[in-house]
Design an enzyme around this catalytic site. Sequence first.
Site, PDB file in Angstrom:
ATOM      1  N   HIS A   1      44.520  91.451   8.882  1.00 31.52           N
ATOM      2  CA  HIS A   1      45.296  92.634   8.486  1.00 31.52           C
ATOM      3  C   HIS A   1      44.330  93.797   8.369  1.00 31.52           C
ATOM      4  CE1 HIS A   1      43.561  91.793   4.543  1.00 31.52           C
ATOM      5  NE2 HIS A   1      43.903  90.535   4.756  1.00 31.52           N
TER       6      HIS A   1
ATOM      7  N   ASP B   1      49.278  87.766  -2.028  1.00 25.06           N
ATOM      8  CA  ASP B   1      48.353  88.329  -1.045  1.00 25.06           C
ATOM      9  C   ASP B   1      48.859  88.053   0.377  1.00 25.06           C
ATOM     10  OD1 ASP B   1      46.056  89.237   0.248  1.00 25.06           O
ATOM     11  OD2 ASP B   1      44.711  88.327  -1.216  1.00 25.06           O
TER      12      ASP B   1
ATOM     13  N   THR C   1      42.640  93.713   0.800  1.00 23.76           N
ATOM     14  CA  THR C   1      42.912  93.134  -0.522  1.00 23.76           C
ATOM     15  C   THR C   1      42.581  94.083  -1.658  1.00 23.76           C
ATOM     16  OG1 THR C   1      42.491  90.930   0.361  1.00 23.76           O
ATOM     17  CG2 THR C   1      42.411  91.181  -2.024  1.00 23.76           C
TER      18      THR C   1
ATOM     19  N   ASP D   1      38.151  87.364  -7.062  1.00 25.80           N
ATOM     20  CA  ASP D   1      37.619  88.222  -8.123  1.00 25.80           C
ATOM     21  C   ASP D   1      38.115  89.655  -7.983  1.00 25.80           C
ATOM     22  OD1 ASP D   1      36.035  89.051  -5.941  1.00 25.80           O
ATOM     23  OD2 ASP D   1      34.220  88.081  -6.700  1.00 25.80           O
TER      24      ASP D   1
ATOM     25  N   HIS E   1      49.162  93.782   0.724  1.00 20.86           N
ATOM     26  CA  HIS E   1      49.280  94.193   2.133  1.00 20.86           C
ATOM     27  C   HIS E   1      50.118  93.153   2.843  1.00 20.86           C
ATOM     28  CE1 HIS E   1      46.413  91.005   2.986  1.00 20.86           C
ATOM     29  NE2 HIS E   1      45.597  91.526   2.088  1.00 20.86           N
TER      30      HIS E   1
ATOM     31  N   HIS F   1      45.197  83.926   7.375  1.00 23.02           N
ATOM     32  CA  HIS F   1      43.942  84.115   8.108  1.00 23.02           C
ATOM     33  C   HIS F   1      43.576  82.891   8.937  1.00 23.02           C
ATOM     34  CE1 HIS F   1      42.669  88.005   6.733  1.00 23.02           C
ATOM     35  NE2 HIS F   1      42.706  87.673   5.458  1.00 23.02           N
TER      36      HIS F   1
ATOM     37  N   ASP G   1      47.464  84.544   1.892  1.00 23.52           N
ATOM     38  CA  ASP G   1      46.441  85.256   2.655  1.00 23.52           C
ATOM     39  C   ASP G   1      45.497  84.282   3.352  1.00 23.52           C
ATOM     40  OD1 ASP G   1      45.145  87.915   3.254  1.00 23.52           O
ATOM     41  OD2 ASP G   1      43.469  86.936   2.260  1.00 23.52           O
TER      42      ASP G   1
END
Length: 556
Positions: free
Chosen positions: A487, A47, A86, A169, A342, A300, A296
Amino acid sequence: MRRLAVSAFCALTLVLGACSTAQPDRVASAQPVPAGPPRLILALSVDQFSSDLFAQYRPRFTQGLARLQQGAVFPSGYQAHAATETCPGHSTLLTGTRPARNGIIANNWFDLGTARAEKRVYCAEDERDPASSTREPVVSAVHLKVPTLGDLMKGANPASRNVAVSAKDRAVMMMGGHRIDAAWWYNKGQFVTLRGREASPAVTQENVSLAALIKKGAPAMAMPDWCGPADRPVTVGKGTLGTGRFALPADNPDAFRASPRMDAATIDLATALVDEMDLGKGPAADVLSVSLSATDYVGHSTGTEGGEMCVQMMELDRQIGRLLAHLDRRGIDYAVVLSADHGGLDMPERQREQALPRAIRADMSLSPQALSKAIAAQTGVTSSDPLIQSDGLFGDFYVSRSLSPAQKATVVAALVKQVRAHPQVAAVFTHDELARTPLPAGSPQDWTLKDRARASFEASRSGDLVILLDRAVTPIPEPVGSYVSTHGSAWDYDRRVPMLFWRRGLRGFEQPAPVETIDIAPTLAALLGLTVPEGTFDGRCLDVDGGTRNTCEGLK
Protein backbone atom coordinates in the site's frame (compact mmCIF):
# COMPACT_ATOMS: atom_id res chain seq x y z
CA MET A 1 -8.03 -19.47 32.64
CA ARG A 2 -11.83 -19.10 32.85
CA ARG A 3 -11.76 -16.37 30.17
CA LEU A 4 -9.73 -18.56 27.83
CA ALA A 5 -12.06 -21.51 28.44
CA VAL A 6 -15.11 -19.44 27.51
CA SER A 7 -13.39 -18.26 24.31
CA ALA A 8 -12.42 -21.82 23.40
CA PHE A 9 -16.00 -22.98 23.94
CA CYS A 10 -17.30 -20.22 21.66
CA ALA A 11 -14.80 -21.14 18.96
CA LEU A 12 -15.81 -24.83 19.22
CA THR A 13 -19.54 -24.14 19.07
CA LEU A 14 -19.47 -21.37 16.46
CA VAL A 15 -20.52 -23.80 13.74
CA LEU A 16 -23.65 -24.62 15.74
CA GLY A 17 -24.38 -20.97 16.41
CA ALA A 18 -24.34 -21.45 20.19
CA CYS A 19 -22.14 -18.42 20.76
CA SER A 20 -23.46 -16.22 17.97
CA THR A 21 -23.64 -12.61 19.10
CA ALA A 22 -26.12 -11.56 16.40
CA GLN A 23 -29.32 -11.79 18.47
CA PRO A 24 -27.85 -10.36 21.74
CA ASP A 25 -26.34 -7.50 19.77
CA ARG A 26 -29.71 -6.57 18.27
CA VAL A 27 -31.22 -6.51 21.74
CA ALA A 28 -28.32 -4.40 23.04
CA SER A 29 -28.77 -1.84 20.28
CA ALA A 30 -32.46 -1.49 21.11
CA GLN A 31 -31.75 -0.53 24.72
CA PRO A 32 -31.71 3.13 25.80
CA VAL A 33 -28.47 5.09 25.77
CA PRO A 34 -26.90 5.06 29.24
CA ALA A 35 -27.03 8.39 31.03
CA GLY A 36 -24.03 10.63 30.51
CA PRO A 37 -20.78 10.05 28.59
CA PRO A 38 -19.38 6.54 28.12
CA ARG A 39 -16.90 5.30 30.72
CA LEU A 40 -14.63 3.68 28.16
CA ILE A 41 -13.69 4.56 24.59
CA LEU A 42 -12.66 1.52 22.61
CA ALA A 43 -10.74 2.65 19.52
CA LEU A 44 -10.17 -0.21 17.08
CA SER A 45 -7.88 0.10 14.08
CA VAL A 46 -7.66 -2.77 11.59
CA ASP A 47 -4.42 -2.35 9.68
CA GLN A 48 -4.94 -2.48 5.86
CA PHE A 49 -8.75 -2.84 6.20
CA SER A 50 -9.86 -1.05 3.05
CA SER A 51 -13.43 -0.08 2.28
CA ASP A 52 -13.17 -2.61 -0.53
CA LEU A 53 -12.47 -5.46 1.90
CA PHE A 54 -15.23 -4.24 4.20
CA ALA A 55 -17.76 -4.17 1.35
CA GLN A 56 -16.65 -7.55 0.05
CA TYR A 57 -16.99 -9.37 3.37
CA ARG A 58 -19.59 -7.43 5.33
CA PRO A 59 -22.46 -9.81 4.42
CA ARG A 60 -20.39 -12.62 5.97
CA PHE A 61 -19.75 -10.96 9.33
CA THR A 62 -21.81 -12.49 12.14
CA GLN A 63 -20.06 -11.38 15.31
CA GLY A 64 -18.12 -8.24 16.29
CA LEU A 65 -18.26 -6.56 12.91
CA ALA A 66 -21.93 -7.47 12.59
CA ARG A 67 -22.65 -5.60 15.81
CA LEU A 68 -20.70 -2.53 14.74
CA GLN A 69 -22.71 -2.39 11.53
CA GLN A 70 -25.79 -1.76 13.67
CA GLY A 71 -24.30 1.60 14.65
CA ALA A 72 -23.28 4.58 12.54
CA VAL A 73 -21.65 3.23 9.38
CA PHE A 74 -19.52 5.46 7.14
CA PRO A 75 -18.26 3.17 4.35
CA SER A 76 -16.32 6.01 2.70
CA GLY A 77 -13.97 7.23 5.38
CA TYR A 78 -10.80 8.72 3.94
CA GLN A 79 -7.21 8.64 5.00
CA ALA A 80 -7.13 11.65 2.72
CA HIS A 81 -3.36 12.10 2.42
CA ALA A 82 -1.08 10.51 -0.19
CA ALA A 83 1.29 8.69 2.19
CA THR A 84 -1.07 5.84 3.08
CA GLU A 85 1.24 3.93 5.40
CA THR A 86 0.87 2.58 8.92
CA CYS A 87 2.36 5.46 10.88
CA PRO A 88 0.66 8.39 9.09
CA GLY A 89 -2.65 6.53 9.05
CA HIS A 90 -2.61 5.75 12.76
CA SER A 91 -1.53 9.32 13.49
CA THR A 92 -4.83 10.69 12.14
CA LEU A 93 -7.19 8.39 14.02
CA LEU A 94 -7.06 9.82 17.54
CA THR A 95 -5.38 13.19 16.96
CA GLY A 96 -7.98 14.53 14.51
CA THR A 97 -5.13 16.03 12.48
CA ARG A 98 -3.53 15.34 9.11
CA PRO A 99 0.16 14.43 8.67
CA ALA A 100 0.83 17.94 7.37
CA ARG A 101 0.10 19.16 10.88
CA ASN A 102 1.00 16.26 13.17
CA GLY A 103 4.35 15.71 11.44
CA ILE A 104 4.04 11.97 10.72
CA ILE A 105 4.64 12.11 6.98
CA ALA A 106 5.64 8.44 6.46
CA ASN A 107 6.83 5.34 8.27
CA ASN A 108 10.37 6.55 7.62
CA TRP A 109 11.89 9.79 6.41
CA PHE A 110 15.43 11.14 6.08
CA ASP A 111 17.14 13.78 8.16
CA LEU A 112 20.25 14.59 6.12
CA GLY A 113 21.36 17.13 8.71
CA THR A 114 21.58 14.75 11.65
CA ALA A 115 24.97 13.82 13.07
CA ARG A 116 23.83 10.20 13.27
CA ALA A 117 25.46 7.99 10.63
CA GLU A 118 22.08 6.55 9.74
CA LYS A 119 20.06 9.32 8.11
CA ARG A 120 16.79 7.41 7.96
CA VAL A 121 14.44 8.25 10.83
CA TYR A 122 11.71 5.86 11.98
CA CYS A 123 8.41 7.53 12.84
CA ALA A 124 8.18 5.97 16.31
CA GLU A 125 11.78 6.27 17.50
CA ASP A 126 13.77 8.79 19.46
CA GLU A 127 16.78 8.97 17.17
CA ARG A 128 18.52 11.31 19.63
CA ASP A 129 19.18 8.25 21.80
CA PRO A 130 22.49 6.63 20.77
CA ALA A 131 20.92 3.20 21.26
CA SER A 132 18.22 3.83 18.67
CA SER A 133 18.16 2.74 15.03
CA THR A 134 15.37 2.28 12.53
CA ARG A 135 15.62 -1.51 12.90
CA GLU A 136 15.98 -1.51 16.69
CA PRO A 137 14.34 1.76 17.73
CA VAL A 138 14.10 3.30 21.14
CA VAL A 139 10.34 3.58 20.83
CA SER A 140 8.85 7.01 21.45
CA ALA A 141 6.09 9.38 20.33
CA VAL A 142 8.56 12.28 20.21
CA HIS A 143 7.87 12.94 16.50
CA LEU A 144 4.10 13.31 16.99
CA LYS A 145 3.58 17.07 17.18
CA VAL A 146 0.03 17.06 18.55
CA PRO A 147 -1.85 15.36 21.41
CA THR A 148 -3.99 12.26 21.01
CA LEU A 149 -7.47 11.86 22.47
CA GLY A 150 -5.93 9.99 25.39
CA ASP A 151 -3.50 12.85 25.99
CA LEU A 152 -6.40 15.33 25.98
CA MET A 153 -8.45 13.17 28.33
CA LYS A 154 -5.57 12.92 30.79
CA GLY A 155 -5.02 16.65 30.52
CA ALA A 156 -8.65 17.25 31.48
CA ASN A 157 -8.60 14.61 34.24
CA PRO A 158 -5.37 12.81 35.21
CA ALA A 159 -7.46 9.92 36.53
CA SER A 160 -8.24 8.86 32.96
CA ARG A 161 -6.25 5.83 31.82
CA ASN A 162 -4.78 5.77 28.33
CA VAL A 163 -3.96 2.23 27.18
CA ALA A 164 -2.72 1.06 23.75
CA VAL A 165 -2.04 -2.45 22.43
CA SER A 166 -0.95 -3.68 18.99
CA ALA A 167 1.44 -5.94 17.17
CA LYS A 168 3.19 -2.75 15.99
CA ASP A 169 5.02 -0.21 18.14
CA ARG A 170 4.16 2.63 15.75
CA ALA A 171 0.45 1.88 16.03
CA VAL A 172 0.69 1.99 19.82
CA MET A 173 2.55 5.28 19.87
CA MET A 174 0.45 7.05 17.25
CA MET A 175 -2.86 6.07 18.87
CA GLY A 176 -1.66 6.37 22.47
CA GLY A 177 0.50 9.46 22.15
CA HIS A 178 2.67 11.08 24.78
CA ARG A 179 0.94 10.14 28.05
CA ILE A 180 0.31 6.38 27.88
CA ASP A 181 -0.41 4.47 31.06
CA ALA A 182 0.12 1.08 29.41
CA ALA A 183 1.75 0.55 26.00
CA TRP A 184 2.35 -2.94 24.60
CA TRP A 185 3.41 -4.31 21.22
CA TYR A 186 4.74 -7.57 19.77
CA ASN A 187 8.45 -8.16 19.28
CA LYS A 188 10.09 -11.52 18.51
CA GLY A 189 7.44 -13.63 20.18
CA GLN A 190 6.60 -11.46 23.21
CA PHE A 191 4.69 -8.32 24.06
CA VAL A 192 7.10 -5.57 25.10
CA THR A 193 6.75 -2.02 26.33
CA LEU A 194 8.52 1.31 26.64
CA ARG A 195 12.05 1.29 27.96
CA GLY A 196 12.21 1.46 31.73
CA ARG A 197 8.77 -0.07 32.31
CA GLU A 198 8.07 -3.52 33.71
CA ALA A 199 5.46 -6.06 32.73
CA SER A 200 2.45 -6.34 34.99
CA PRO A 201 1.27 -9.79 36.16
CA ALA A 202 -1.42 -9.89 33.47
CA VAL A 203 1.08 -9.16 30.70
CA THR A 204 3.56 -11.66 32.10
CA GLN A 205 0.90 -14.37 32.04
CA GLU A 206 -0.11 -13.51 28.49
CA ASN A 207 3.54 -13.74 27.41
CA VAL A 208 3.88 -17.16 29.05
CA SER A 209 0.86 -18.43 27.10
CA LEU A 210 2.12 -16.80 23.90
CA ALA A 211 5.58 -18.34 24.23
CA ALA A 212 4.09 -21.80 24.79
CA LEU A 213 1.93 -21.56 21.68
CA ILE A 214 4.77 -20.35 19.48
CA LYS A 215 7.11 -23.05 20.76
CA LYS A 216 4.57 -25.80 20.11
CA GLY A 217 3.17 -24.57 16.81
CA ALA A 218 -0.40 -25.12 15.66
CA PRO A 219 -2.31 -26.93 12.91
CA ALA A 220 -3.90 -25.31 9.89
CA MET A 221 -6.96 -23.17 10.50
CA ALA A 222 -10.41 -23.94 9.13
CA MET A 223 -11.55 -22.24 5.95
CA PRO A 224 -15.29 -21.56 5.58
CA ASP A 225 -17.03 -23.11 2.59
CA TRP A 226 -17.94 -19.64 1.32
CA CYS A 227 -14.23 -18.92 0.82
CA GLY A 228 -14.29 -21.34 -2.11
CA PRO A 229 -13.90 -18.82 -4.97
CA ALA A 230 -10.83 -17.29 -3.27
CA ASP A 231 -9.28 -20.66 -2.48
CA ARG A 232 -7.17 -21.26 -5.57
CA PRO A 233 -3.45 -21.14 -6.31
CA VAL A 234 -1.85 -18.18 -8.06
CA THR A 235 1.76 -18.26 -9.23
CA VAL A 236 3.82 -15.51 -7.61
CA GLY A 237 7.56 -15.46 -8.23
CA LYS A 238 8.83 -18.99 -7.70
CA GLY A 239 5.89 -20.17 -5.62
CA THR A 240 2.12 -20.14 -5.29
CA LEU A 241 -0.25 -18.34 -2.95
CA GLY A 242 -3.98 -18.34 -2.38
CA THR A 243 -4.66 -21.62 -0.62
CA GLY A 244 -2.84 -21.16 2.70
CA ARG A 245 -4.51 -21.97 6.00
CA PHE A 246 -1.91 -20.68 8.46
CA ALA A 247 -0.42 -23.89 9.79
CA LEU A 248 2.05 -22.60 12.38
CA PRO A 249 5.54 -24.17 12.42
CA ALA A 250 7.08 -24.63 15.84
CA ASP A 251 9.38 -21.86 17.07
CA ASN A 252 8.49 -19.38 14.34
CA PRO A 253 7.43 -16.02 15.83
CA ASP A 254 7.41 -14.35 12.40
CA ALA A 255 4.91 -16.87 11.02
CA PHE A 256 2.78 -16.32 14.11
CA ARG A 257 2.74 -12.57 13.48
CA ALA A 258 1.61 -12.98 9.87
CA SER A 259 -1.49 -14.98 10.79
CA PRO A 260 -4.90 -14.46 12.41
CA ARG A 261 -3.37 -15.70 15.66
CA MET A 262 -1.65 -12.33 16.03
CA ASP A 263 -5.00 -10.58 16.36
CA ALA A 264 -6.18 -13.23 18.83
CA ALA A 265 -3.11 -12.62 21.00
CA THR A 266 -3.66 -8.84 20.82
CA ILE A 267 -7.27 -9.29 21.95
CA ASP A 268 -6.12 -11.64 24.72
CA LEU A 269 -3.80 -8.94 26.02
CA ALA A 270 -6.42 -6.19 25.67
CA THR A 271 -8.98 -8.16 27.67
CA ALA A 272 -6.38 -9.00 30.32
CA LEU A 273 -5.58 -5.29 30.72
CA VAL A 274 -9.28 -4.42 30.94
CA ASP A 275 -9.52 -6.79 33.89
CA GLU A 276 -6.24 -5.91 35.56
CA MET A 277 -6.66 -2.14 35.29
CA ASP A 278 -10.44 -2.21 35.80
CA LEU A 279 -10.83 -0.05 32.71
CA GLY A 280 -14.16 1.71 32.33
CA LYS A 281 -14.79 1.50 36.08
CA GLY A 282 -12.61 4.31 37.40
CA PRO A 283 -13.37 7.88 38.49
CA ALA A 284 -12.84 9.21 34.94
CA ALA A 285 -13.41 7.88 31.42
CA ASP A 286 -10.66 5.70 29.98
CA VAL A 287 -9.51 5.00 26.42
CA LEU A 288 -8.33 1.62 25.14
CA SER A 289 -6.72 1.67 21.68
CA VAL A 290 -6.40 -1.72 20.02
CA SER A 291 -4.69 -1.88 16.64
CA LEU A 292 -5.15 -5.26 14.96
CA SER A 293 -2.25 -5.84 12.58
CA ALA A 294 -2.81 -9.30 11.12
CA THR A 295 -4.84 -8.09 8.13
CA ASP A 296 -1.83 -6.01 7.09
CA TYR A 297 0.66 -8.84 7.55
CA VAL A 298 -1.60 -11.27 5.68
CA GLY A 299 -2.17 -8.72 2.91
CA HIS A 300 1.55 -8.13 2.47
CA SER A 301 2.51 -11.80 2.48
CA THR A 302 -0.38 -13.36 0.52
CA GLY A 303 -2.37 -10.50 -1.06
CA THR A 304 -5.88 -9.30 -0.33
CA GLU A 305 -8.01 -11.61 -2.47
CA GLY A 306 -6.91 -15.17 -1.68
CA GLY A 307 -8.14 -17.85 0.65
CA GLU A 308 -5.75 -16.58 3.31
CA MET A 309 -7.51 -13.21 3.52
CA CYS A 310 -10.87 -14.95 3.61
CA VAL A 311 -9.80 -16.87 6.72
CA GLN A 312 -8.38 -13.67 8.20
CA MET A 313 -11.67 -11.80 7.74
CA MET A 314 -13.59 -14.58 9.47
CA GLU A 315 -11.16 -14.57 12.39
CA LEU A 316 -11.08 -10.77 12.60
CA ASP A 317 -14.86 -10.71 13.01
CA ARG A 318 -14.68 -13.39 15.69
CA GLN A 319 -11.90 -11.73 17.69
CA ILE A 320 -13.61 -8.34 17.73
CA GLY A 321 -16.78 -10.07 18.88
CA ARG A 322 -14.83 -11.72 21.68
CA LEU A 323 -13.56 -8.36 22.92
CA LEU A 324 -17.01 -6.75 22.83
CA ALA A 325 -18.54 -9.71 24.64
CA HIS A 326 -15.88 -9.41 27.35
CA LEU A 327 -16.73 -5.74 27.90
CA ASP A 328 -20.41 -6.66 28.06
CA ARG A 329 -19.78 -9.28 30.74
CA ARG A 330 -17.84 -6.68 32.73
CA GLY A 331 -20.88 -4.37 32.63
CA ILE A 332 -18.88 -1.52 31.14
CA ASP A 333 -20.58 1.43 29.45
CA TYR A 334 -18.41 1.79 26.38
CA ALA A 335 -18.45 3.41 22.96
CA VAL A 336 -16.59 1.90 19.99
CA VAL A 337 -15.04 3.32 16.87
CA LEU A 338 -13.49 1.08 14.24
CA SER A 339 -11.48 2.28 11.29
CA ALA A 340 -8.17 1.61 9.53
CA ASP A 341 -4.83 3.24 8.94
CA HIS A 342 -5.01 2.62 5.17
CA GLY A 343 -6.31 0.17 2.60
CA GLY A 344 -4.40 -2.00 0.17
CA LEU A 345 -4.18 -3.47 -3.32
CA ASP A 346 -3.89 -7.13 -4.20
CA MET A 347 -0.75 -8.50 -5.83
CA PRO A 348 -0.58 -7.76 -9.57
CA GLU A 349 -0.29 -11.43 -10.57
CA ARG A 350 -3.84 -12.04 -9.34
CA GLN A 351 -5.13 -8.61 -10.37
CA ARG A 352 -4.23 -9.35 -13.97
CA GLU A 353 -6.45 -12.44 -13.79
CA GLN A 354 -9.30 -10.35 -12.38
CA ALA A 355 -9.96 -7.71 -15.04
CA LEU A 356 -7.06 -5.40 -14.20
CA PRO A 357 -4.51 -6.13 -16.95
CA ARG A 358 -2.62 -2.89 -16.27
CA ALA A 359 -1.55 -4.11 -12.80
CA ILE A 360 2.24 -4.26 -12.77
CA ARG A 361 5.27 -4.23 -10.49
CA ALA A 362 7.39 -1.09 -10.33
CA ASP A 363 10.59 -0.89 -12.31
CA MET A 364 13.94 -0.78 -10.50
CA SER A 365 14.87 2.27 -12.57
CA LEU A 366 12.88 4.23 -9.96
CA SER A 367 15.09 3.12 -7.08
CA PRO A 368 17.23 5.84 -5.46
CA GLN A 369 20.38 3.94 -6.46
CA ALA A 370 19.40 3.77 -10.12
CA LEU A 371 18.25 7.39 -10.15
CA SER A 372 21.47 8.55 -8.47
CA LYS A 373 23.53 6.83 -11.14
CA ALA A 374 21.40 8.15 -14.01
CA ILE A 375 21.28 11.76 -12.77
CA ALA A 376 25.01 11.83 -12.02
CA ALA A 377 25.68 10.68 -15.59
CA GLN A 378 23.34 13.32 -17.02
CA THR A 379 24.49 16.29 -14.95
CA GLY A 380 28.06 15.45 -14.02
CA VAL A 381 27.15 16.20 -10.38
CA THR A 382 28.46 13.68 -7.85
CA SER A 383 28.77 13.58 -4.07
CA SER A 384 30.66 11.60 -1.44
CA ASP A 385 27.37 10.53 0.15
CA PRO A 386 24.41 9.11 -1.81
CA LEU A 387 23.25 11.65 -4.35
CA ILE A 388 19.58 10.69 -3.91
CA GLN A 389 17.99 8.85 -0.99
CA SER A 390 14.50 7.51 -0.38
CA ASP A 391 12.77 4.71 1.49
CA GLY A 392 11.65 2.97 -1.70
CA LEU A 393 10.49 3.52 -5.26
CA PHE A 394 7.89 6.18 -4.42
CA GLY A 395 7.17 8.87 -1.85
CA ASP A 396 9.73 11.35 -0.53
CA PHE A 397 13.12 11.62 -2.28
CA TYR A 398 16.01 13.58 -0.76
CA VAL A 399 18.98 15.18 -2.57
CA SER A 400 22.41 15.28 -0.91
CA ARG A 401 23.10 18.28 1.31
CA SER A 402 26.76 18.26 0.34
CA LEU A 403 25.88 19.93 -2.96
CA SER A 404 26.02 23.67 -3.59
CA PRO A 405 22.65 25.39 -4.14
CA ALA A 406 23.32 25.51 -7.87
CA GLN A 407 24.26 21.82 -8.02
CA LYS A 408 21.19 20.87 -6.02
CA ALA A 409 18.93 22.88 -8.33
CA THR A 410 20.50 21.12 -11.31
CA VAL A 411 19.97 17.68 -9.79
CA VAL A 412 16.37 18.38 -8.75
CA ALA A 413 15.47 19.71 -12.20
CA ALA A 414 17.02 16.70 -13.93
CA LEU A 415 15.39 14.30 -11.52
CA VAL A 416 11.93 15.82 -11.98
CA LYS A 417 12.28 15.70 -15.76
CA GLN A 418 13.42 12.08 -15.81
CA VAL A 419 10.83 10.77 -13.36
CA ARG A 420 7.92 12.64 -14.94
CA ALA A 421 8.73 10.90 -18.20
CA HIS A 422 8.59 7.46 -16.60
CA PRO A 423 5.50 5.50 -17.74
CA GLN A 424 4.79 4.22 -14.21
CA VAL A 425 4.74 7.66 -12.58
CA ALA A 426 1.47 9.58 -12.15
CA ALA A 427 2.85 12.82 -10.68
CA VAL A 428 5.96 14.49 -9.26
CA PHE A 429 5.89 17.50 -6.94
CA THR A 430 8.86 19.45 -5.60
CA HIS A 431 9.27 20.61 -2.02
CA ASP A 432 8.90 24.24 -3.05
CA GLU A 433 5.81 23.48 -5.11
CA LEU A 434 4.04 21.75 -2.21
CA ALA A 435 5.12 24.44 0.24
CA ARG A 436 3.32 27.02 -1.92
CA THR A 437 0.16 24.90 -2.21
CA PRO A 438 -2.69 25.70 0.21
CA LEU A 439 -3.94 22.93 2.46
CA PRO A 440 -6.82 21.15 0.71
CA ALA A 441 -10.47 21.55 1.65
CA GLY A 442 -13.75 20.07 0.51
CA SER A 443 -14.55 16.42 -0.13
CA PRO A 444 -11.41 14.24 -0.04
CA GLN A 445 -12.70 12.08 -2.88
CA ASP A 446 -12.44 15.11 -5.18
CA TRP A 447 -8.92 16.16 -4.21
CA THR A 448 -6.26 16.35 -6.89
CA LEU A 449 -3.06 14.36 -6.56
CA LYS A 450 -1.32 17.55 -5.50
CA ASP A 451 -3.93 18.06 -2.76
CA ARG A 452 -3.30 14.55 -1.49
CA ALA A 453 0.46 15.06 -1.50
CA ARG A 454 0.04 18.41 0.29
CA ALA A 455 -1.90 16.75 3.11
CA SER A 456 1.20 14.58 3.74
CA PHE A 457 3.70 17.44 3.42
CA GLU A 458 5.55 18.88 6.43
CA ALA A 459 8.31 21.28 5.46
CA SER A 460 10.97 20.18 7.95
CA ARG A 461 10.63 16.44 7.19
CA SER A 462 9.37 16.04 3.63
CA GLY A 463 11.70 15.33 0.73
CA ASP A 464 13.02 17.55 -2.03
CA LEU A 465 10.41 15.95 -4.24
CA VAL A 466 7.53 13.49 -3.92
CA ILE A 467 6.91 10.77 -6.51
CA LEU A 468 3.42 9.27 -6.87
CA LEU A 469 3.16 6.06 -8.85
CA ASP A 470 0.37 5.38 -11.32
CA ARG A 471 -2.73 3.44 -10.39
CA ALA A 472 -2.20 -0.34 -9.89
CA VAL A 473 1.61 -0.07 -9.87
CA THR A 474 2.92 -2.16 -6.97
CA PRO A 475 6.19 -0.67 -5.63
CA ILE A 476 7.72 -4.11 -5.04
CA PRO A 477 9.82 -4.96 -8.10
CA GLU A 478 10.14 -8.64 -7.20
CA PRO A 479 7.99 -10.57 -4.71
CA VAL A 480 10.34 -11.66 -1.95
CA GLY A 481 9.49 -13.60 1.21
CA SER A 482 6.63 -11.99 3.08
CA TYR A 483 6.15 -9.05 0.70
CA VAL A 484 4.13 -9.67 -2.43
CA SER A 485 1.71 -6.73 -2.25
CA THR A 486 1.58 -3.44 -0.41
CA HIS A 487 0.00 0.00 0.00
CA GLY A 488 1.12 3.62 0.27
CA SER A 489 -0.31 5.08 -2.90
CA ALA A 490 -2.45 8.17 -3.42
CA TRP A 491 -5.28 6.10 -4.92
CA ASP A 492 -8.59 5.36 -3.30
CA TYR A 493 -7.95 1.64 -2.81
CA ASP A 494 -5.36 2.80 -0.26
CA ARG A 495 -7.10 5.98 0.97
CA ARG A 496 -10.66 4.77 1.50
CA VAL A 497 -11.47 2.93 4.75
CA PRO A 498 -14.63 2.19 6.75
CA MET A 499 -15.53 4.16 9.88
CA LEU A 500 -17.99 2.49 12.28
CA PHE A 501 -19.29 3.94 15.56
CA TRP A 502 -21.35 2.00 18.09
CA ARG A 503 -22.70 2.60 21.56
CA ARG A 504 -25.49 0.74 23.26
CA GLY A 505 -28.78 2.46 22.46
CA LEU A 506 -27.57 4.82 19.74
CA ARG A 507 -29.78 4.60 16.65
CA GLY A 508 -27.87 3.17 13.72
CA PHE A 509 -27.68 4.47 10.16
CA GLU A 510 -25.52 4.32 7.05
CA GLN A 511 -24.06 7.48 5.52
CA PRO A 512 -22.33 6.92 2.16
CA ALA A 513 -21.08 10.50 1.82
CA PRO A 514 -17.30 10.87 2.25
CA VAL A 515 -15.90 11.66 5.69
CA GLU A 516 -12.33 11.65 6.99
CA THR A 517 -10.52 9.72 9.69
CA ILE A 518 -9.60 13.08 11.23
CA ASP A 519 -13.31 13.34 12.12
CA ILE A 520 -13.00 10.48 14.62
CA ALA A 521 -11.28 12.35 17.47
CA PRO A 522 -13.69 15.33 17.54
CA THR A 523 -16.62 12.89 17.37
CA LEU A 524 -15.35 10.94 20.38
CA ALA A 525 -14.49 14.14 22.26
CA ALA A 526 -18.10 15.26 21.86
CA LEU A 527 -19.40 11.90 23.11
CA LEU A 528 -17.20 12.31 26.18
CA GLY A 529 -18.23 15.93 26.74
CA LEU A 530 -14.54 16.79 26.51
CA THR A 531 -13.85 20.50 26.03
CA VAL A 532 -10.78 21.27 23.92
CA PRO A 533 -9.36 24.57 22.62
CA GLU A 534 -10.67 25.87 19.31
CA GLY A 535 -8.57 24.57 16.43
CA THR A 536 -7.38 21.43 18.24
CA PHE A 537 -8.67 19.25 15.41
CA ASP A 538 -8.51 19.43 11.62
CA GLY A 539 -11.64 17.29 11.42
CA ARG A 540 -15.26 17.86 12.39
CA CYS A 541 -17.64 16.17 14.80
CA LEU A 542 -19.99 13.59 13.24
CA ASP A 543 -23.44 13.14 14.75
CA VAL A 544 -23.42 9.36 15.26
CA ASP A 545 -27.01 8.91 16.41
CA GLY A 546 -29.51 8.38 13.60
CA GLY A 547 -32.39 9.84 15.59
CA THR A 548 -33.26 13.31 16.82
CA ARG A 549 -30.44 13.29 19.39
CA ASN A 550 -27.32 15.15 18.19
CA THR A 551 -24.24 13.59 19.75
CA CYS A 552 -22.15 16.60 18.73
CA GLU A 553 -24.15 18.65 21.23
CA GLY A 554 -23.57 16.22 24.08
CA LEU A 555 -25.74 13.44 25.46
CA LYS A 556 -28.87 14.77 27.16
